[in-house]
Every structure is written in structure tokens, then in C-alpha cells.
Write a protein that holds these residues in place. Structure first.
Motif, PDB file in Angstrom:
ATOM      1  N   GLN A   1       0.781  -1.149   0.005  1.00 19.45           N
ATOM      2  CA  GLN A   1      -0.083   0.054   0.120  1.00 19.45           C
ATOM      3  C   GLN A   1       0.768   1.241  -0.029  1.00 19.45           C
ATOM      4  OE1 GLN A   1      -2.704   0.202   3.336  1.00 19.45           O
ATOM      5  NE2 GLN A   1      -2.838   2.358   3.208  1.00 19.45           N
ATOM      6  N   LYS A   2       0.485   2.291  -0.751  1.00 16.12           N
ATOM      7  CA  LYS A   2       1.304   3.568  -1.142  1.00 16.12           C
ATOM      8  C   LYS A   2       1.547   4.134   0.472  1.00 16.12           C
ATOM      9  CE  LYS A   2       1.577   7.959  -3.077  1.00 16.12           C
ATOM     10  NZ  LYS A   2       0.978   8.879  -4.020  1.00 16.12           N
ATOM     11  N   GLY A   3       2.736   4.405   0.864  1.00 13.82           N
ATOM     12  CA  GLY A   3       3.014   5.200   2.179  1.00 13.82           C
ATOM     13  C   GLY A   3       3.366   4.005   3.243  1.00 13.82           C
ATOM     14  N   ALA A   4       3.062   2.832   3.210  1.00 12.92           N
ATOM     15  CA  ALA A   4       3.036   1.981   4.117  1.00 12.92           C
ATOM     16  C   ALA A   4       4.445   1.332   4.026  1.00 12.92           C
ATOM     17  CB  ALA A   4       2.316   0.652   3.881  1.00 12.92           C
ATOM     18  N   MET A   5       4.965   0.541   5.158  1.00  9.67           N
ATOM     19  CA  MET A   5       6.295  -0.026   5.334  1.00  9.67           C
ATOM     20  C   MET A   5       6.037  -1.554   5.502  1.00  9.67           C
ATOM     21  SD  MET A   5       8.776  -1.752   6.927  1.00  9.67           S
ATOM     22  CE  MET A   5       8.325  -1.736   8.409  1.00  9.67           C
ATOM     23  N   ASP A   6       6.531  -2.270   4.443  1.00  9.15           N
ATOM     24  CA  ASP A   6       5.851  -3.896   4.656  1.00  9.15           C
ATOM     25  C   ASP A   6       7.254  -4.815   4.712  1.00  9.15           C
ATOM     26  OD1 ASP A   6       3.171  -3.250   4.630  1.00  9.15           O
ATOM     27  OD2 ASP A   6       2.917  -4.098   2.461  1.00  9.15           O
ATOM     28  N   MET A   7       7.012  -5.698   5.431  1.00  8.70           N
ATOM     29  CA  MET A   7       8.196  -6.663   5.623  1.00  8.70           C
ATOM     30  C   MET A   7       8.146  -7.477   4.497  1.00  8.70           C
ATOM     31  SD  MET A   7      10.034  -6.041   8.171  1.00  8.70           S
ATOM     32  CE  MET A   7       9.747  -4.841   9.637  1.00  8.70           C
ATOM     33  N   ILE A   8       9.396  -7.767   3.558  1.00  3.29           N
ATOM     34  CA  ILE A   8       9.616  -8.571   2.486  1.00  3.29           C
ATOM     35  C   ILE A   8      10.509  -9.602   2.718  1.00  3.29           C
ATOM     36  CG2 ILE A   8       8.533  -6.870   0.974  1.00  3.29           C
ATOM     37  CD1 ILE A   8      11.124  -6.383  -0.182  1.00  3.29           C
ATOM     38  N   SER A   9      10.351 -10.742   1.959  1.00  2.58           N
ATOM     39  CA  SER A   9      11.203 -11.853   2.074  1.00  2.58           C
ATOM     40  C   SER A   9      12.532 -11.630   1.214  1.00  2.58           C
ATOM     41  CB  SER A   9      10.521 -13.331   1.451  1.00  2.58           C
ATOM     42  OG  SER A   9      10.500 -13.056  -0.021  1.00  2.58           O
ATOM     43  N   GLU A  10      13.509 -12.275   1.090  1.00  3.60           N
ATOM     44  CA  GLU A  10      14.795 -11.873   0.398  1.00  3.60           C
ATOM     45  C   GLU A  10      14.456 -12.220  -1.286  1.00  3.60           C
ATOM     46  OE1 GLU A  10      19.412 -13.706  -0.119  1.00  3.60           O
ATOM     47  OE2 GLU A  10      18.272 -14.243   1.585  1.00  3.60           O
ATOM     48  N   GLU A  11      13.389 -13.134  -1.645  1.00  2.47           N
ATOM     49  CA  GLU A  11      13.124 -13.286  -2.907  1.00  2.47           C
ATOM     50  C   GLU A  11      12.178 -12.094  -3.512  1.00  2.47           C
ATOM     51  OE1 GLU A  11      12.555 -15.624  -0.092  1.00  2.47           O
ATOM     52  OE2 GLU A  11      14.511 -16.750  -0.816  1.00  2.47           O
ATOM     53  N   GLN A  12      11.291 -11.719  -2.467  1.00  5.47           N
ATOM     54  CA  GLN A  12      10.452 -10.406  -2.929  1.00  5.47           C
ATOM     55  C   GLN A  12      11.420  -9.217  -3.363  1.00  5.47           C
ATOM     56  OE1 GLN A  12       7.722 -10.660   0.483  1.00  5.47           O
ATOM     57  NE2 GLN A  12       6.409  -9.698  -1.161  1.00  5.47           N
ATOM     58  N   MET A  13      12.350  -9.247  -2.375  1.00  2.00           N
ATOM     59  CA  MET A  13      13.422  -7.996  -2.383  1.00  2.00           C
ATOM     60  C   MET A  13      14.088  -8.144  -4.115  1.00  2.00           C
ATOM     61  SD  MET A  13      16.831  -7.227  -0.279  1.00  2.00           S
ATOM     62  CE  MET A  13      17.691  -8.558  -1.082  1.00  2.00           C
ATOM     63  N   ILE A  14      14.471  -9.305  -4.374  1.00  2.67           N
ATOM     64  CA  ILE A  14      15.120  -9.483  -5.522  1.00  2.67           C
ATOM     65  C   ILE A  14      14.205  -9.146  -6.675  1.00  2.67           C
ATOM     66  CG2 ILE A  14      16.481 -11.023  -6.940  1.00  2.67           C
ATOM     67  CD1 ILE A  14      17.642 -12.431  -4.082  1.00  2.67           C
ATOM     68  N   ARG A  15      12.826  -9.690  -6.604  1.00  2.63           N
ATOM     69  CA  ARG A  15      11.920  -9.448  -7.594  1.00  2.63           C
ATOM     70  C   ARG A  15      11.577  -8.120  -7.778  1.00  2.63           C
ATOM     71  NH1 ARG A  15       7.998 -12.593  -5.630  1.00  2.63           N
ATOM     72  NH2 ARG A  15       6.535 -11.216  -5.202  1.00  2.63           N
ATOM     73  N   ILE A  16      11.282  -7.504  -6.796  1.00  2.00           N
ATOM     74  CA  ILE A  16      10.986  -5.774  -6.854  1.00  2.00           C
ATOM     75  C   ILE A  16      12.256  -5.002  -7.681  1.00  2.00           C
ATOM     76  CG2 ILE A  16      10.792  -3.925  -5.570  1.00  2.00           C
ATOM     77  CD1 ILE A  16       9.538  -5.015  -3.266  1.00  2.00           C
ATOM     78  N   ARG A  17      13.589  -5.294  -7.145  1.00  2.11           N
ATOM     79  CA  ARG A  17      14.601  -4.688  -7.881  1.00  2.11           C
ATOM     80  C   ARG A  17      14.446  -4.958  -9.166  1.00  2.11           C
ATOM     81  NH1 ARG A  17      18.743  -4.981  -3.026  1.00  2.11           N
ATOM     82  NH2 ARG A  17      17.281  -3.990  -1.461  1.00  2.11           N
ATOM     83  N   LYS A  18      14.398  -6.236  -9.566  1.00  2.00           N
ATOM     84  CA  LYS A  18      14.351  -6.664 -11.004  1.00  2.00           C
ATOM     85  C   LYS A  18      13.427  -6.211 -11.699  1.00  2.00           C
ATOM     86  CE  LYS A  18      16.139 -11.363 -12.609  1.00  2.00           C
ATOM     87  NZ  LYS A  18      17.627 -10.793 -12.125  1.00  2.00           N
ATOM     88  N   ASN A  19      11.989  -6.135 -11.325  1.00  4.94           N
ATOM     89  CA  ASN A  19      11.104  -5.411 -12.017  1.00  4.94           C
ATOM     90  C   ASN A  19      11.426  -3.776 -12.326  1.00  4.94           C
ATOM     91  OD1 ASN A  19       9.056  -6.936 -12.214  1.00  4.94           O
ATOM     92  ND2 ASN A  19       8.044  -6.443 -10.426  1.00  4.94           N
ATOM     93  N   GLN A  20      12.194  -3.352 -11.422  1.00  3.72           N
ATOM     94  CA  GLN A  20      12.406  -1.802 -11.523  1.00  3.72           C
ATOM     95  C   GLN A  20      13.713  -1.436 -12.033  1.00  3.72           C
ATOM     96  OE1 GLN A  20       9.686   0.228 -10.642  1.00  3.72           O
ATOM     97  NE2 GLN A  20       8.667  -1.763 -10.781  1.00  3.72           N
ATOM     98  N   GLU A  21      14.321  -2.294 -12.981  1.00  2.00           N
ATOM     99  CA  GLU A  21      15.734  -2.306 -13.047  1.00  2.00           C
ATOM    100  C   GLU A  21      16.078  -0.880 -13.803  1.00  2.00           C
ATOM    101  OE1 GLU A  21      17.108  -5.709 -14.721  1.00  2.00           O
ATOM    102  OE2 GLU A  21      18.077  -6.538 -13.143  1.00  2.00           O
ATOM    103  N   GLY A  22      15.073  -0.466 -14.775  1.00  2.00           N
ATOM    104  CA  GLY A  22      15.363   0.777 -15.467  1.00  2.00           C
ATOM    105  C   GLY A  22      15.234   2.022 -14.761  1.00  2.00           C
ATOM    106  N   LEU A  23      14.944   2.024 -13.561  1.00  2.00           N
ATOM    107  CA  LEU A  23      14.509   3.388 -12.897  1.00  2.00           C
ATOM    108  C   LEU A  23      15.932   3.828 -12.401  1.00  2.00           C
ATOM    109  CD1 LEU A  23      11.518   2.563 -10.823  1.00  2.00           C
ATOM    110  CD2 LEU A  23      11.371   3.720 -12.633  1.00  2.00           C
ATOM    111  N   LYS A  24      15.927   5.267 -12.259  1.00  2.00           N
ATOM    112  CA  LYS A  24      16.742   5.921 -11.455  1.00  2.00           C
ATOM    113  C   LYS A  24      16.964   5.433 -10.131  1.00  2.00           C
ATOM    114  CE  LYS A  24      18.255  10.754 -10.859  1.00  2.00           C
ATOM    115  NZ  LYS A  24      17.795  12.209 -10.901  1.00  2.00           N
ATOM    116  N   ARG A  25      18.238   4.993  -9.601  1.00  2.00           N
ATOM    117  CA  ARG A  25      18.362   4.583  -8.342  1.00  2.00           C
ATOM    118  C   ARG A  25      19.469   4.937  -7.604  1.00  2.00           C
ATOM    119  NH1 ARG A  25      19.023  -1.576  -8.134  1.00  2.00           N
ATOM    120  NH2 ARG A  25      20.363  -1.108  -6.466  1.00  2.00           N
ATOM    121  N   SER A  26      19.470   4.889  -6.215  1.00  2.00           N
ATOM    122  CA  SER A  26      20.828   5.068  -5.486  1.00  2.00           C
ATOM    123  C   SER A  26      20.664   4.380  -4.173  1.00  2.00           C
ATOM    124  CB  SER A  26      20.738   6.678  -5.037  1.00  2.00           C
ATOM    125  OG  SER A  26      19.504   7.227  -4.494  1.00  2.00           O
TER     126      SER A  26
END
Length: 325
Positions: free
Chosen positions: A29-54
Motif C-alpha cells: 500500500q502506498k505510504g506503508a512499510m511492509d516486511m518482505i522476503s529476500e526473494e521478494q526484495m530481488i523481484r522488486i528490484r528486477k522489476n524496476q531495473e530501468g529506474l533511477k536508483r541510489s
């Protein structure tokens, strides 16, 4: 007054979203802080590979300790990191900021928080805690606490009740003041019973924002800050663009917000806490301490990420000295 922080040692990976459409896909949910698994973390980052990041060292309490250190306070930080490059990067950055590291090390991957920044500056967080979630009471040494006057603890650690209780007991035995940040309304809702017990028994300084204060007291900010102040020495409710309320006993002080339209609100609360706690180390009044908090929050919302750029610190220190008179 030397201050030591204890919290989740997390590297923040900041991704600037082109739109909010991705949030329902990830299931946060927008504005929330959710706990995620290591797999989810990798998936989110893969999805968003083209974005500006730091990437930057994060974890709310570590952000606070680093900002206090930049103002000239003596600070330390207790956290748990893995044996990977991320953990090494984290420790190096903490030392560079002048914060005394008290790290517990373990094998494996270090924790990280993926911060998704919406076009309007709102942030949504997916947190993989990694080793941060495995701290145990025996790893917190009284000797580490004895060199400090105050310990600042993040509410996210309430998920680890034995750690929270044992650390607060050790801190009190060592004569430290205890400052607690409620961290997130989800945390408050999940651990209200525990908070009802530990706040009046251990906490001296309590930080919250409007949604956290309301979740805990069932009241709007104006009443909530008074209720909280009846349980602790100093209570604060931050109000975003409307500033903050600070209460001690029957006295309630309002301080205005600083800064313009937020670029990214990440770290605003952490920097308000840094400014306030720094003011207290200088024996400043509630209003002066609150104004320093607002000043720092105003600078951090003007940048992407939870860190004020180096170029601003000389100007900030001059303004702080003006506030302190």
C-alpha cells in the motif's frame, strides 16, 4: 550528552517511480512499510531495473545518529550486519559519518530496505531485515551503553520483545535516558499492549507522527501529545507540513515546519529526532530543540534519500548556533 542508537542496520536502495501503478502489482500500500522476503526484495528490484536508483546506509535510528554526529554530537550505533559487501559498505559509511560502530556480525546477507519514491515525494518501503531481525539480548553489552547518556531506539524493534525489554532494563541500570520512536502506525497497532507497558515504565522521550500518535491514543494530535506527555518526560507529535507539537507536563509547544515542497520525505522524522536530541545535548529549551529538528527535516526533504547533502552542513551549523543563541 552522548547518544547511542539501536536499530535495524539496513542499506536503503532508493528507486524513483515514474507512476504509482507498480505499487498494487508489488502488493504494498502506498505510504506503508511492509516486511518482505529476500526473494521478494530481488523481484522488486528486477522489476524496476530501468529506474533511477541510489543506495545509502539507512535504518531510521542510524540516520538520526549520523545527522547528530554531523552537528558535532558524540554518537554510537548498535546493529547487526551480515558478512557480505553490503554489510562492509554499511559499516564503512557509519564510521565515515563519525558514528562509533557497535556492530554484531553474522554470516550471510545483510538487511536492506527498498524505498519506492512516488512522483509526489511519498515513499513506500519494502524491508528485508536479514540479520537485523536476529539480535538477541545477550548481544547487547552493558559496557557499550555505559559511555553514553541516552539511548534512542526505533519502534520497529518491538517485533523483538525480549531484546526491547532487556535493552531498556540494561540502559536504565546504566543510568541512561531512553528515547523511543514509534516508527509506524502498523507497528503501534500490532504492539499496543507492549507499548502500554514499556512506555510509562522505561521511556523518557517519545517521538511519534500524527498517525502513530492516533493509533496509540485514539486521539487527534492536540490531545494525543498531552496524553503521551502524561506517560513520559517529553512527548512529540510531528505534523508534516504543519510542524510539530512538543509537550512536557502541561506545557505544549508548537514549532513550524521548515523547507519547501518535499522532493522526498524519506528521513524527515529521523532528522527531526536528530535535531531535537542534539538540542537536548546542548541544554536547549523544548522550542529551540524542536526548531533544530524542523531545520534538519526541512533540509532532508529537499533531497532524494535519507541524508542531507554535504554541501549544506556548514550553513546548517550556523543556523543551529543562531537558534541556540
Amino acid at each position: 550528552m552522548n547518544t547511542i542508537g539501536m536499530g535495524n542496520a539496513l542499506v536503503d536502495v532508493l528507486l524513483q517511480l515514474e507512476s504509482d501503478r507498480v505499487l498494487p502489482e508489488i502488493g504494498i500500500q502506498k505510504g506503508a512499510m511492509d516486511m518482505i522476503s529476500e526473494e521478494q526484495m530481488i523481484r522488486i528490484r528486477k522489476n524496476q531495473e530501468g529506474l533511477k536508483r541510489s543506495q545509502t546506509p539507512g535504518g531510521s535510528v542510524c540516520n538520526t545518529m549520523r545527522a547528530m554526529s554531523r552537528l558535532g554530537a558524540r554518537t554510537g550505533f548498535i546493529g547487526k550486519i551480515g558478512s557480505d559487501e553490503v554489510g562492509a559498505y554499511y559499516e564503512e559509511e557509519v564510521k565515515k559519518a563519525g558514528v562509533n560502530p557497535h556492530f554484531i556480525r553474522t554470516e550471510g546477507v545483510s538487511g536492506s530496505c527498498t524505498v519506492l519514491i512516488s512522483p509526489d515525494g511519498e515513499r513506500t518501503m519494502g524491508t528485508f531485515l536479514g540479520p537485523a531481525a536476529t539480535m538477541v539480548p545477550d548481544e547487547i553489552r552493558v559496557e557499550a551503553l555505559e559511555n553514553y547518556h541516552c539511548i534512542y531506539i526505533e519502534g520497529y524493534l518491538l517485533v523483538n520483545e525480549p531484546l526491547m525489554r532487556a535493552t531498556m532494563q540494561k540502559a536504565k541500570q546504566a543510568g541512561l535516558k531512553i528515547a523511543l520512536d514509534l516508527s509506524n502506525f502498523n507497528i503501534v497497532n500490532a504492539f499496543k499492549g507492549l507499548l502500554d507497558d514499556i512506555i510509562p515504565n522505561y521511556v523518557d522521550i517519545l517521538f511519534s507522527n500524527e498517525s502513530e500518535a492516533e493509533a496509540f491514543t485514539g486521539q487527534q494530535a492536540q490531545e494525543a501529545v498531552r496524553t503521551l506527555a502524561s506517560m513520559v518526560d517529553i512527548a512529540m507529535v510531528t505534523l508534516g507540513k504543519n510542524g510539530a507539537l512538543i509537550a512536557r507536563g502541561d506545557t505544549v509547544v508548537h514549532v513550524d515546519a521548515e523547507g519547501g515542497k518535499p522532493v522526498d520525505t524519506t528521513g524527515a522524522g529521523d532528522h527531526f529526532a536528530a535535531g531535537f536530541l542534539y538540542g537536548q545535548t546542548r541544554n536547549a529549551s523544548l522550542e529551540q530543540s524542536g526548531r533544530i529538528g524542523s531545520l534538519l527535516a526541512g533540509y532532508v526533504i529537499d533531497a532524494i534519500g535519507p541524508v542531507i547533502p554535504d554541501r549544506h552542513w556548514e550553513q546548517i551549523k550556523l543556523k543551529v548556533n543562531d537558534i541556540l543563541g
